[in-house]
Structure formats: structure tokens, C-alpha cells
Design an enzyme around this catalytic site. Structure first.
Site, short mmCIF file in Angstrom:
data_model
loop_
_atom_site.label_atom_id
_atom_site.label_comp_id
_atom_site.label_asym_id
_atom_site.label_seq_id
_atom_site.Cartn_x
_atom_site.Cartn_y
_atom_site.Cartn_z
N HIS A 48 0.82 -1.21 0.00
CA HIS A 48 0.00 0.00 0.00
C HIS A 48 0.85 1.26 0.00
O HIS A 48 0.51 2.25 -0.64
CB HIS A 48 -0.92 -0.02 1.22
N HIS A 94 -10.39 2.80 -0.54
CA HIS A 94 -10.52 2.36 0.85
C HIS A 94 -11.33 1.07 0.84
O HIS A 94 -12.36 0.95 1.49
CB HIS A 94 -11.17 3.45 1.71
#
EC number: 6.3.5.3
Length: 736
Positions: A48, A94
Site C-alpha cells: 500500500h 478504501h
């Protein structure tokens, strides 16, 4: 150092680090890391934050143009729109948190992307989103839709930014991993953009905003691993958002920026204090010393490990001009926010973290940030699928019943139930609301407008990643063009499965090549983006979903076009070539029950040539309505234009050279519908012939029904009822 857990292979694995990566850490620092250092490496070297599987391929994206002020690498991209103004925008995912805790996952997704924009010195003016949910019949889908939509609306509405557009789809491949991609757009002075790179030695590093808690610890690491049946247990790693605190943070940040207090600024997003501090130092070629005793906390007894990895929301890190420290503090105190000097820049190029008088971490800063591991993972191309010839596809029902079925399917039905929960007109600058090709937002205090859209067709990307990547960019370009905008730049959100599987990495590489080729051909550079990998549950990956957020400029927002028919008796023109391509079409899937075949090819030269002509018609005032053709094909687009206005249309029969159901529902690319006054039709058709642009008159607006010569007709009111009914009915408990 304090007594900390013993570093074992199990603890290393629990932090998402591979054995070879841990060996690299040992070689890098020459000793066993502390527990806090292990957490820092876990945060900074996960997928990420480090982009370790994708960076090598992202380098091929076109990122430059005369109007690009800042491309990828900062908190958001920046483009020049003239008159000293700049647009700042980015899209981010998200996904994992929103599946576990849909309301909070979605709210913090919106909050995080808003911070990325105002960190650059821009005031947010619009949000968009791209949402992918599982099959409607899946037992969790209703719950996830309800929570995500409420979360997006709850945060955006409270913060005070309109949510003006987006895309929502349903497919069984998202059953175990939904996608929540949030895009934010802001406006700034072109000469007052703020960046993350620290400069100067012994400059104060200041913590701003809300207090630090234990929420979100290892949120970034969770977003770098695939799910299994225990994913519900990861609920504590989901952050909690407060839109009212974020609004205060926005105003305070913009005020101290205007007061010329800021050297560098970084929001605390993924990996929290760790990532923001490392990025500021690494980008500025400086070291950072942090003293965690000064960090404002809302929970007692927090360890250095917890403070460094917390992803509590509504927090910023700044490097301030020393002489402006008191002024900046007064501004933040005025807004009721925490302000604390938590460290200083150093010339050491080391990241040093102290807590309670002990050194908890002492690491080389560049290797944490810019020089994290980089992988060129094995990848295999997706096998080519056969072209499906229209004459081989039997029509299971007549044309009008097929239309009625299609507009009441989950993907093509009205999403009003969703966007009416968002305040899409707050700030008073929304010119075109959700439901059209692109949102149009007025640039305050002037005639300019921005055209904003989010697009991707995942089933195309699965069938042919290269063509699917091209098509995602081309559709964003078309949607901006269809409202009269000049496409300027994109942000991308690349959602894929596990990159350690060669076939998934092949999808990623193929889509990226398609995106790159389309951006070059259309002069539509990539200025920001996000990569979300490991979107899998128990080995089942999502459809490859490279969401494209597009931004375009209108010199005069009052001259934008919309999809609604404007009056009766106008000529309806189909611009672009129609061959009746049924492969991977919604018609083939939802009417014929076949999800197969090669997707439609994208001719980028035709996209550019045809789009430029359509935009010229809109600017000249010749086109009274315009709509690009995409999911569902020609007849679905005509129905949308009719439903938007209440005006029907009398349509000519399909040409003899094309099978009727393929003509009406095929998804050939580079096509638009426009209406022109009857008096202009002949001139426009002649001009198109002269410009070598395919253009055919297919009907006339008028009446209250869609009527096809030689076929049945259907009242527009009947279509609208079906179009508007599915989603409210489903969310109200009706069978999927």
C-alpha cells in the site's frame, strides 16, 4: 531500549514481511530491529505504501503536458486552468476497510482523499466515487451498499463538499472484496501549491489536528494482504472519521498557508505518523528526529509502536518556518485543534524515534521511503477470447422488451437512491447533477467550469486487459467531451487481485499498457493515482478494475451540454461507426445469459477525431443535447435521453446490414448521440461527410414514447418507472 517482544519468524510474518525482506532489513541495519522498527518497516515496505509490485510498471505512464504543474509523487496532481488558477485532484481506494466496516471505511476514505487535496493548498470543491459491490443476491451486499453510501454521504455532507458524480456496479466477483474508490477535486492559486519535501536543518516538525488513538493500527498492512474467512476480526484496524474535525483542519491549514508559515506539509494517511514523517524527510534528503512524548494522544499508555502506526484520522504533519511557529500555533488553537512540536529536521538522513527518553527506532530514511524493495513480478498475458459474431447470437426476446429488462438491471438502473443521499449542490456551484455523462461544476467568480467523471468497464478489462485499459480512458475522455469539456488529465485507481499470481500481474500490466497508450493518443496525462492490490478472498480475485477519474475544462459553463432531449421535432444523429459488437456487452450478459467473447476494440484515432467534432458542435451551439454511448449501447442511451426529458422519439429501423439486436444493444466504441434543430440537420450531415466522420440520422424527437419503425413502442413514463424502481426496491428488501 525497553523490553519488547522477541522478534521471531512468526512475528515477522504477522507483519506482512517475507523472509527475504527481513533478511534485507538485517543487512541494511546490521542488527536485529526493535519491535517498533519492525512495525515501521512493515508499514513502509508493504504494498500500500511502497508500490513494490507496481512501481516498475507505473513509470511508463505519460505524466507531462504544458498544463501539468505537478504529476504523480505528491499528495495529489495539479493542473493549470489559466487565470492563475489550478485544479488539484486525486482518487484513492478504501476497499479493505469498507468491506469490514462499511460506514467507517467509506467515511475515512472520503476524509483521506479530501486531506490529500487540501494538503496541497486547495479548497475542495467536489467529490466523486466509484463503487463495486457483490451480486445483489449475496447476503452481505445490501448491508455493504447501505453502509458505504451512508458513510460517503455522512462525511461529505457534514464536511461541506458536494458529491457530484460516480459509478456503481454489481458483480459476483466483488462478493468478498468490495471497491470504494473516492475522488476529490480542489481549486488553488497556481503559484501557491504546497509540497511534502522538507527543507532546511533544525526546522520544527509540527503535529496538527486531532489526537492519536489506537484506531487503524496496521490499516495499511491490512490493505496489502488478501482476505480469508477471518477478515471480520480485522475490525479494530478500521479507522474512525470525524468530518467536523476535518472541516476545522481544512480551515486552519488554509489559514496558516495564507500566512506563509509552511515549508512542507503531509497528511497522516496510510501508516500514519511513520509514513508522513519518512516521506517528508526522504523527499527533502534530510533526517527526521521525533519525540513521541510530545504527540497528543486520546488514550493512555500508548507505546511507540502504537503511536507510529496509528491511522487516527484528521491529522497533519508540517515543517514550519521557525519564526512563524507562534503565529501558526495561535491559528490552530483558534480552531480548537491540537498543535505540538514533535521533532526537528536533521542533516543525518536517519529516522530517529524517541519515547520516554529511549531511542525506539534509528533507521536510514531513504531506504524506508524512496529505496524500498522493488519487484518485477512474473506475469502472463490473458488469453485472447474469440470475437462473437452478432448473427451467431439468437435474440431471446424482442427489442422493446429487451430494453425494458436492461434498464431495470442492477448495473444500468437509475442510481438516484444513492446520489440523493449525497448533498450534490452544497457550495452552490453544481451545474450538472449526477445522472448525466459528466458532472459540471462552476469555477467560482468566473465563467469557467470543470467537467468531472469516473469510468471503467471491468468486464472488458477481464476479457482483454489492454483493450479494457484503453476503453476506461477513452470513456472518461468521451464523457467529458459529451458535456462540452476539453479533457485535461486523469487520476487512476488501479484495483487488482494478488500480484504474486502471474495471471493477475498480467492483467495489471496489460491494463496499464492500454491506459498509457490511450493517454498518449488523447493527450490526457496521468497526474496522480493509487494502486490497490490483494483484492481477493480465499483465492478469488475481483474483476480487474482500473478506475479512471477524468477532469476537463469548459471556458464557459453556461454552454455545457446535457443528455436530455430539449424539444420536439429535432433530428437525432448517431456519430461514429456502428458494427453491432455484442462481445462482453450488457445485453449479451443480462438478456442472453452469456458473459463471454472479446470486448469491443478501441480505435483511439477515431475517438480523438470524433470527439473533437462533437465538442466543436457543442461549443458552436449546434448540438442541443449530447450523450456518449457505452453500457447497453444505442437504445439504452436513447432511453436515457428520453427519460431525462420526458420527450419521446420516433426512430428508424435498424439498417439491413446489421442484426437488429446487435444494432440497438451493441457496444461499439467512439460513438455519440446528438440532437440538432431540424433546420441544421442537412448542413451538419454534409459537414460530417466532408470531415470523414461517420454520422447517420436515426430519428426525430417527439411524442411521449420511444417508437421504432417496425417494432413495438414503449411510453417514456413506463421506462422511467422501471429505471427508477429496481434499486429502491432492492434496498427496501425486494428479492434481487
Amino acid at each position: 531500549m525497553r523490553n519488547e517482544p522477541q522478534i521471531t519468524p512468526e512475528l515477522v510474518a504477522a507483519h506482512g514481511l517475507k523472509p527475504d525482506e527481513y533478511e534485507r532489513i538485517l543487512k541494511l541495519i546490521g542488527r536485529e530491529p526493535t519491535f517498533t522498527e519492525l512495525g515501521i518497516f512493515s508499514a513502509m515496505w508493504n504494498e500500500h505504501c511502497s508500490y513494490k509490485s507496481s512501481r516498475i510498471h507505473l513509470k511508463g505512464l505519460p505524466t507531462k503536458a504544458p498544463w501539468v504543474i505537478q504529476g504523480p509523487g505528491e499528495n495529489a496532481g495539479v493542473i493549470d486552468i489559466g487565470d492563475g488558477q489550478a485544479v488539484v485532484f486525486k482518487m484513492e481506494s478504501h476497499n479493505h476497510p469498507s468491506y469490514i466496516e462499511p460506514y467507517q471505511g467509506a467515511t475515512t476514505g472520503v476524509g483521506g482523499i479530501l486531506r490529500d487535496v487540501f494538503t496541497m493548498g486547495a479548497r475542495p470543491i467536489a467529490c466523486l466515487n466509484a463503487l463495486s459491490f457483490g451480486a445483489p443476491e449475496h447476503p452481505k451486499t445490501r448491508h455493504l451498499v447501505s453502509g458505504v453510501v451512508a458513510g460517503i454521504g455522512g462525511y461529505g455532507n457534514s464536511f461541506g463538499v458536494p458529491t457530484v458524480g460516480g459509478q456503481t456496479r454489481f458483480h459476483t466477483r466483488y462478493d468478498g472484496n468490495i471497491l470504494v474508490n473516492a475522488m476529490a477535486v480542489g481549486l488553488a492559486d497556481a503559484d501557491k501549491i504546497f509540497y511534502a519535501a522538507a527543507s532546511g536543518v533544525n526546522m520544527p516538525i509540527v503535529y496538527l489536528g486531532s489526537k492519536t488513538g489506537r484506531d487503524g493500527i496496521h490499516g495499511a498492512s491490512m490493505a496489502s494482504a488478501e482476505f480469508d474467512d477471518s477478515s471480520e476480526e480485522k475490525r479494530p484496524t478500521v479507522q474512525v472519521g470525524d468530518p467536523f474535525a476535518e472541516k476545522l483542519l481544512l480551515e486552519a491549514c488554509l489559514e496558516i498557508m495564507a500566512a506563509d508559515c509552511v515549508i512542507a506539509i503531509q497528511d497522516m494517511g496510510a501508516a500514519g505518523l511513520t509514513c508522513s514523517a519518512v516521506e517528508m524527510g526522504a523527499k527533502g534528503d534530510l533526517g527526521v528526529d521525533l519525540d513521541l512524548d510530545s504527540v497528543p494522544t486520546r488514550e493512555t499508555g500508548m507505546s511507540a509502536y502504537e503511536m507510529m502506526l496509528s491511522e487516527s484520522q484528521e491529522r497533519m504533519l508540517m515543517v514550519l518556518k521557525p519564526e512563524k511557529e507562534k503565529e501558526a500555533e495561535a491559528i490552530f488553537r483558534k480552531w480548537g485543534l491540537d498543535f505540538a512540536v514533535v521533532g526537528y529536521t536533521t542533516p543525518s538522513k536517519r529516522f530517529v524515534v524517541k519515547h520516554g527518553g529511549d531511542v525506539m527506532a534509528d533507521l536510514p530514511i531513504k531506504e524506508l521511503g524512496d529505496e524500498a524493495p522493488l519487484y518485477d513480478r512474473p506475469h502472463v498475458a490473458s488469453p485472447a477470447l474469440p470475437v462473437i459474431h452478432a448473427r451467431e447470437v439468437k435474440a431471446p426476446m424482442a427489442i422493446i422488451p429487451a430494453l425494458e429488462k436492461l434498464i431495470a438491471t442492477p448495473d444500468l438502473c437509475s442510481k438516484r437512491w444513492i446520489w440523493e443521499q449525497y448533498d450534490h449542490v452544497i457550495l452552490g456551484n453544481t451545474v450538472q447533477r449526477p445522472g448525466g455523462d459528466a458532472a459540471v461544476v462552476r469555477v467560482q467568480d468566473g465563467p469557467k467550469g470543470l467537467a468531472l467523471t469516473v469510468d471503467v468497464t471491468p468486464r472488458y478489462c477481464e476479457a482483454d486487459p489492454f483493450e479494457g485499459g484503453k476503453q476506461a480512458v477513452a470513456e472518461a475522455w468521451r464523457n467529458i467531451t459529451a458535456v462540452g469539456g476539453r479533457p485535461l488529465a486523469i487520476t487512476d485507481n488501479l484495483n487488482f487481485g494478488n500480484p504474486e499470481r502471474p495471471e493477475i500481474m498480467g492483467q495489471f500490466v496489460g491494463c496499464l499498457k492500454g491506459i498509457s497508450e490511450a493517454c498518449r493518443a488523447l493527450d490526457f496525462p496521468v497526474v496522480s493515482g493509487n494502486v490497490s492490490l490483494y483484492n481477493e478472498t480465499n483465492g478469488r480475485a475481483i474483476l480487474p478494475t482500473p478506475s479512471i477519474g477524468g477532469v476537463g475544462l469548459l471556458d464557459d459553463f453556461t454552454k455545457s451540454a446535457s443528455i436530455a432531449f430539449k424539444t420536439e421535432g429535432e433530428a437525432i444523429l448517431l456519430i461514429g461507426e456502428t458494427h453491432g459488437w455484442l462481445g462482453q456487452s450488457v445485453y449479451l450478459r443480462d438478456v442472453c445469459g452469456r458473459e463471454e467473447g472479446a470486448p469491443p476494440p478501441v480505435d483511439l484515432a477515431a475517438e480523438k477525431r470524433i470527439g473533437d467534432v462533437v465538442r466543436g458542435m457543442i461549443h458552436a451551439g449546434t448540438a442541443t443535447a449530447a450523450h456518449d454511448l457505452s453500457d447497453g449501447g444505442l437504445l439504452v442511451a436513447l432511453a436515457e435521453m428520453a427519460m431525462a426529458s420526458g420527450i419521446g422519439a420516433r426512430l428508424l429501423a435498424a439498417p439491413a446490414s446489421i442484426v437488429p439486436h446487435a444494432y440497438w444493444f451493441g457496444e461499439d466504441q467512439a460513438r455519440y448521440l446528438v440532437t440538432v434543430p431540424e433546420t441544421e440537420a442537412g448542413r451538419v450531415l454534409a459537414k460530417m461527410r466532408g470531415a470523414n466522420v461517420p454520422c447517420t440520422r436515426i430519428g426525430t424527437t417527439g411524442g411521449t414514447a420511444l417508437a421504432i419503425a417496425g417494432e413495438a413502442s414503449v411510453e417514456v413514463a413506463t421506462l422511467r418507472t422501471r429505471f427508477e424502481s429496481w434499486l429502491p426496491g432492492y434496498m427496501g428488501g425486494a428479492a434481487a
